[in-house]
Design an enzyme around this catalytic site. Structure first.
Site, PDB file in Angstrom:
ATOM      1  N   ASP A  21       0.957  -1.175   0.173  1.00 35.39           N
ATOM      2  CA  ASP A  21       0.161  -0.014  -0.143  1.00 35.39           C
ATOM      3  C   ASP A  21       0.827   1.200   0.050  1.00 35.39           C
ATOM      4  O   ASP A  21       1.724   1.175   0.441  1.00 35.39           O
ATOM      5  CB  ASP A  21      -1.010   0.009   1.023  1.00 35.39           C
ATOM      6  CG  ASP A  21      -2.321   0.790   1.068  1.00 35.39           C
ATOM      7  OD1 ASP A  21      -2.231   1.325   0.074  1.00 35.39           O
ATOM      8  OD2 ASP A  21      -2.691   0.889   2.071  1.00 35.39           O
ATOM      9  N   ARG A  25      -0.156   7.507  -2.629  1.00 36.16           N
ATOM     10  CA  ARG A  25       0.500   8.638  -1.896  1.00 36.16           C
ATOM     11  C   ARG A  25       1.726   9.053  -2.277  1.00 36.16           C
ATOM     12  O   ARG A  25       2.094  10.246  -2.167  1.00 36.16           O
ATOM     13  CB  ARG A  25       0.445   8.135  -0.372  1.00 36.16           C
ATOM     14  CG  ARG A  25      -0.934   8.650   0.176  1.00 36.16           C
ATOM     15  CD  ARG A  25      -1.205   7.981   1.583  1.00 36.16           C
ATOM     16  NE  ARG A  25      -1.246   6.482   1.315  1.00 36.16           N
ATOM     17  CZ  ARG A  25      -1.373   5.660   2.267  1.00 36.16           C
ATOM     18  NH1 ARG A  25      -0.948   6.136   3.565  1.00 36.16           N
ATOM     19  NH2 ARG A  25      -1.586   4.447   2.064  1.00 36.16           N
ATOM     20  N   TRP A  26       2.520   7.995  -2.711  1.00 32.88           N
ATOM     21  CA  TRP A  26       3.800   8.421  -3.082  1.00 32.88           C
ATOM     22  C   TRP A  26       4.261   9.304  -4.396  1.00 32.88           C
ATOM     23  O   TRP A  26       4.669  10.229  -4.183  1.00 32.88           O
ATOM     24  CB  TRP A  26       4.752   7.028  -3.264  1.00 32.88           C
ATOM     25  CG  TRP A  26       6.121   6.974  -3.668  1.00 32.88           C
ATOM     26  CD1 TRP A  26       7.174   6.873  -2.737  1.00 32.88           C
ATOM     27  CD2 TRP A  26       6.694   7.147  -4.913  1.00 32.88           C
ATOM     28  NE1 TRP A  26       8.365   7.022  -3.174  1.00 32.88           N
ATOM     29  CE2 TRP A  26       8.082   7.219  -4.873  1.00 32.88           C
ATOM     30  CE3 TRP A  26       6.040   7.513  -6.320  1.00 32.88           C
ATOM     31  CZ2 TRP A  26       8.965   7.627  -5.668  1.00 32.88           C
ATOM     32  CZ3 TRP A  26       7.012   7.661  -7.240  1.00 32.88           C
ATOM     33  CH2 TRP A  26       8.362   7.793  -7.188  1.00 32.88           C
ATOM     34  N   SER A  66      -7.021  -6.163  -5.678  1.00 34.77           N
ATOM     35  CA  SER A  66      -8.042  -6.994  -4.797  1.00 34.77           C
ATOM     36  C   SER A  66      -9.484  -6.944  -5.777  1.00 34.77           C
ATOM     37  O   SER A  66      -9.583  -6.266  -6.637  1.00 34.77           O
ATOM     38  CB  SER A  66      -8.389  -5.990  -3.529  1.00 34.77           C
ATOM     39  OG  SER A  66      -8.993  -4.998  -3.999  1.00 34.77           O
ATOM     40  N   SER A  67     -10.467  -7.777  -5.233  1.00 35.19           N
ATOM     41  CA  SER A  67     -11.674  -7.851  -5.905  1.00 35.19           C
ATOM     42  C   SER A  67     -12.330  -6.739  -5.678  1.00 35.19           C
ATOM     43  O   SER A  67     -13.088  -6.114  -6.662  1.00 35.19           O
ATOM     44  CB  SER A  67     -12.581  -8.887  -5.195  1.00 35.19           C
ATOM     45  OG  SER A  67     -11.779 -10.008  -4.742  1.00 35.19           O
ATOM     46  N   ASN A  69     -10.677  -3.596  -6.122  1.00 35.37           N
ATOM     47  CA  ASN A  69      -9.926  -2.479  -6.843  1.00 35.37           C
ATOM     48  C   ASN A  69     -10.477  -2.192  -8.067  1.00 35.37           C
ATOM     49  O   ASN A  69     -10.236  -0.944  -8.638  1.00 35.37           O
ATOM     50  CB  ASN A  69      -8.492  -3.106  -7.114  1.00 35.37           C
ATOM     51  CG  ASN A  69      -7.710  -2.783  -5.827  1.00 35.37           C
ATOM     52  OD1 ASN A  69      -6.537  -3.397  -5.680  1.00 35.37           O
ATOM     53  ND2 ASN A  69      -7.996  -1.967  -4.752  1.00 35.37           N
ATOM     54  N   TRP A  70     -11.559  -2.839  -8.675  1.00 33.10           N
ATOM     55  CA  TRP A  70     -12.241  -2.302  -9.639  1.00 33.10           C
ATOM     56  C   TRP A  70     -12.974  -1.045  -9.269  1.00 33.10           C
ATOM     57  O   TRP A  70     -13.448  -0.704 -10.780  1.00 33.10           O
ATOM     58  CB  TRP A  70     -13.379  -3.459  -9.937  1.00 33.10           C
ATOM     59  CG  TRP A  70     -12.744  -4.951 -10.389  1.00 33.10           C
ATOM     60  CD1 TRP A  70     -12.783  -6.186  -9.579  1.00 33.10           C
ATOM     61  CD2 TRP A  70     -11.942  -5.055 -11.697  1.00 33.10           C
ATOM     62  NE1 TRP A  70     -12.033  -7.197 -10.280  1.00 33.10           N
ATOM     63  CE2 TRP A  70     -11.474  -6.364 -11.570  1.00 33.10           C
ATOM     64  CE3 TRP A  70     -11.491  -4.364 -12.876  1.00 33.10           C
ATOM     65  CZ2 TRP A  70     -10.839  -7.360 -12.499  1.00 33.10           C
ATOM     66  CZ3 TRP A  70     -10.853  -5.044 -13.595  1.00 33.10           C
ATOM     67  CH2 TRP A  70     -10.380  -6.407 -13.550  1.00 33.10           C
ATOM     68  N   ARG A  72     -11.908   1.366  -8.673  1.00 27.90           N
ATOM     69  CA  ARG A  72     -10.909   2.802  -9.046  1.00 27.90           C
ATOM     70  C   ARG A  72     -10.948   3.160 -10.398  1.00 27.90           C
ATOM     71  O   ARG A  72     -11.701   2.644 -11.028  1.00 27.90           O
ATOM     72  CB  ARG A  72      -9.356   2.251  -8.807  1.00 27.90           C
ATOM     73  CG  ARG A  72      -9.104   1.883  -7.301  1.00 27.90           C
ATOM     74  CD  ARG A  72      -7.591   1.637  -7.251  1.00 27.90           C
ATOM     75  NE  ARG A  72      -7.186   1.387  -5.934  1.00 27.90           N
ATOM     76  CZ  ARG A  72      -6.086   1.738  -5.180  1.00 27.90           C
ATOM     77  NH1 ARG A  72      -5.055   2.176  -5.889  1.00 27.90           N
ATOM     78  NH2 ARG A  72      -6.105   1.474  -3.863  1.00 27.90           N
ATOM     79  N   ILE A 196      -6.308  -5.995   7.434  1.00 24.94           N
ATOM     80  CA  ILE A 196      -5.999  -7.047   6.511  1.00 24.94           C
ATOM     81  C   ILE A 196      -6.693  -6.631   5.123  1.00 24.94           C
ATOM     82  O   ILE A 196      -6.114  -7.310   4.153  1.00 24.94           O
ATOM     83  CB  ILE A 196      -6.759  -8.425   7.014  1.00 24.94           C
ATOM     84  CG1 ILE A 196      -6.214  -8.592   8.574  1.00 24.94           C
ATOM     85  CG2 ILE A 196      -6.403  -9.530   6.054  1.00 24.94           C
ATOM     86  CD1 ILE A 196      -4.787  -8.860   8.621  1.00 24.94           C
TER      87      ILE A 196
HETATM   88  C1  FPP Z   1      -1.786  -0.006  -3.246  1.00 26.49           C
HETATM   89  O1  FPP Z   1      -1.552   1.574  -3.376  1.00 26.49           O
HETATM   90  C2  FPP Z   1      -1.426  -0.639  -4.298  1.00 26.49           C
HETATM   91  C3  FPP Z   1      -1.914  -1.265  -5.378  1.00 26.49           C
HETATM   92  C4  FPP Z   1      -3.506  -1.512  -5.454  1.00 26.49           C
HETATM   93  C5  FPP Z   1      -1.324  -2.167  -6.508  1.00 26.49           C
HETATM   94  C6  FPP Z   1      -0.058  -2.806  -6.305  1.00 26.49           C
HETATM   95  C7  FPP Z   1       0.840  -2.989  -7.575  1.00 26.49           C
HETATM   96  C8  FPP Z   1       1.859  -2.729  -7.866  1.00 26.49           C
HETATM   97  C9  FPP Z   1       2.867  -2.699  -6.783  1.00 26.49           C
HETATM   98  C10 FPP Z   1       2.548  -2.986  -8.992  1.00 26.49           C
HETATM   99  C11 FPP Z   1       2.248  -4.302 -10.036  1.00 26.49           C
HETATM  100  C12 FPP Z   1       2.846  -5.475  -9.064  1.00 26.49           C
HETATM  101  C13 FPP Z   1       2.639  -6.764  -9.913  1.00 26.49           C
HETATM  102  C14 FPP Z   1       3.399  -7.725  -8.988  1.00 26.49           C
HETATM  103  C15 FPP Z   1       2.104  -6.946 -11.191  1.00 26.49           C
HETATM  104  P1  FPP Z   1      -2.500   2.514  -3.366  1.00 26.49           P
HETATM  105  O2  FPP Z   1      -2.723   2.835  -4.724  1.00 26.49           O
HETATM  106  O3  FPP Z   1      -3.878   2.199  -2.556  1.00 26.49           O
HETATM  107  O4  FPP Z   1      -1.737   3.764  -2.634  1.00 26.49           O
HETATM  108  P2  FPP Z   1      -2.648   4.827  -1.693  1.00 26.49           P
HETATM  109  O5  FPP Z   1      -3.094   3.931  -0.593  1.00 26.49           O
HETATM  110  O6  FPP Z   1      -1.500   5.630  -1.296  1.00 26.49           O
HETATM  111  O7  FPP Z   1      -3.576   5.479  -2.617  1.00 26.49           O
END
Ligand code: FPP
Length: 251
Positions: A21, A25-26, A66-67, A69-70, A72, A196
């Site tokens: 996660d 933010r990064w 995740s299920s 994340n769609w 977004r 989690i």
């Molecule tokens: C959560 O950060 C991260 C994700 C939903 C995606 C993770 C994907 C990668 C690290 C790249 C692809 C990796 C593979 C193995 C194909 P966030 O976007 O929720 O961050 P935030 O909480 O700061 O908004």
């Protein structure tokens, strides 16, 4: 501890699971698009795979999508799928050369007809890897996993190959994703949240939880070592008293 597990008496987890996660933010901190955070996140994936492989970890399970994340924005979903595709097309050879077996867990039907053949090919190409198993959770949810195991049990019971009286914890466990691997010893979540989030909800019952404010793109080799160190200091009791656990581990 064997030499390949670090050469010290540090206890190395057999199975590490990670919620990566903080990519968004990064990027925001740097006035970059969120997608740039995910791209940098992929660099941290490479670092974690290398670091775990070198430490002697047997399995690393990463929550890539995740299920939920769609929900977004469509452009972000497309970018994440594009990164996944990149890994499946361009990184598989390096994984194979390093003895890493790649597996994808989750509801792959939902990932679409373009990705499914790539996933199957990547899994077949790396199937002989014995150094470490890398599980990428994509369109995965812990509750989905329990539901699909339950469906399998119901099918077997309906066909007559399973007596409903035999459905207990072991019957469920053995039909979950990752049933052939040890359950995670260590769960890492970066980015400061302490949840989690419907990751491996069944499999994490006895897992040591490690939360760090470090954002995933900043999670480097040193950060991984800090997580291992924290794990190493913990006493795992599995419901026993501290004295019983000590006696079992010879401390
Ligand atoms: C959560 O950060 C991260 C994700 C939903 C995606 C993770 C994907 C990668 C690290 C790249 C692809 C990796 C593979 C193995 C194909 P966030 O976007 O929720 O961050 P935030 O909480 O700061 O908004």
């Amino acid at each position: 501890m064997p030499e390949e597990q670090g050469g010290t008496d540090q206890r190395i987890p057999r199975h590490v699971s990670v919620v990566m996660d903080g990519n968004g933010r990064w990027a925001k901190q740097r006035h970059l698009p969120r997608v740039e955070g995910h791209r940098r996140g992929l660099e941290s994936v490479r670092t974690a795979v290398r670091g775990c492989g070198e430490a002697g970890v047997e399995a690393l399970t990463l929550f890539a999508f995740s299920s939920e994340n769609w929900r977004r924005p469509a452009s972000e979903v497309r970018a994440l799928m594009g990164l996944f595709r990149w890994v499946l097309e361009r990184e598989v050879e390096a994984l194979r050369e390093n003895g890493i077996r790649l597996r994808v867990i989750g509801d792959r039907q939902g990932l679409g007809d373009n990705l499914i053949p790539l996933i199957e090919r990547a899994e077949a190409t790396t199937a002989e890897g014995t150094r470490m198993t890398l599980n990428i959770a994509a369109n995965y949810g812990g509750r989905w996993d329990i539901a699909q195991a339950t469906q399998q049990l119901a099918r077997e019971a309906a066909e007559g190959s399973l007596d409903p009286a035999d459905i207990g914890e072991e019957a469920i466990r053995s039909r979950l994703a990752l049933a052939d691997l040890p359950e995670p010893d260590l769960f890492i979540r970066t980015g400061g949240e302490q949840r989690i989030s419907n990751f491996l909800v069944w499999q994490l019952a006895y897992t040591e939880l490690y939360f760090t404010p470090t954002l995933w793109p900043d999670f480097d080799e040193e950060a991984l070592q800090a997580a291992f160190e924290s794990f190493s200091k913990r006493q795992r009791r599995f419901g026993r008293t501290g004295e019983q656990a000590n006696a079992l581990t010879g401390h």
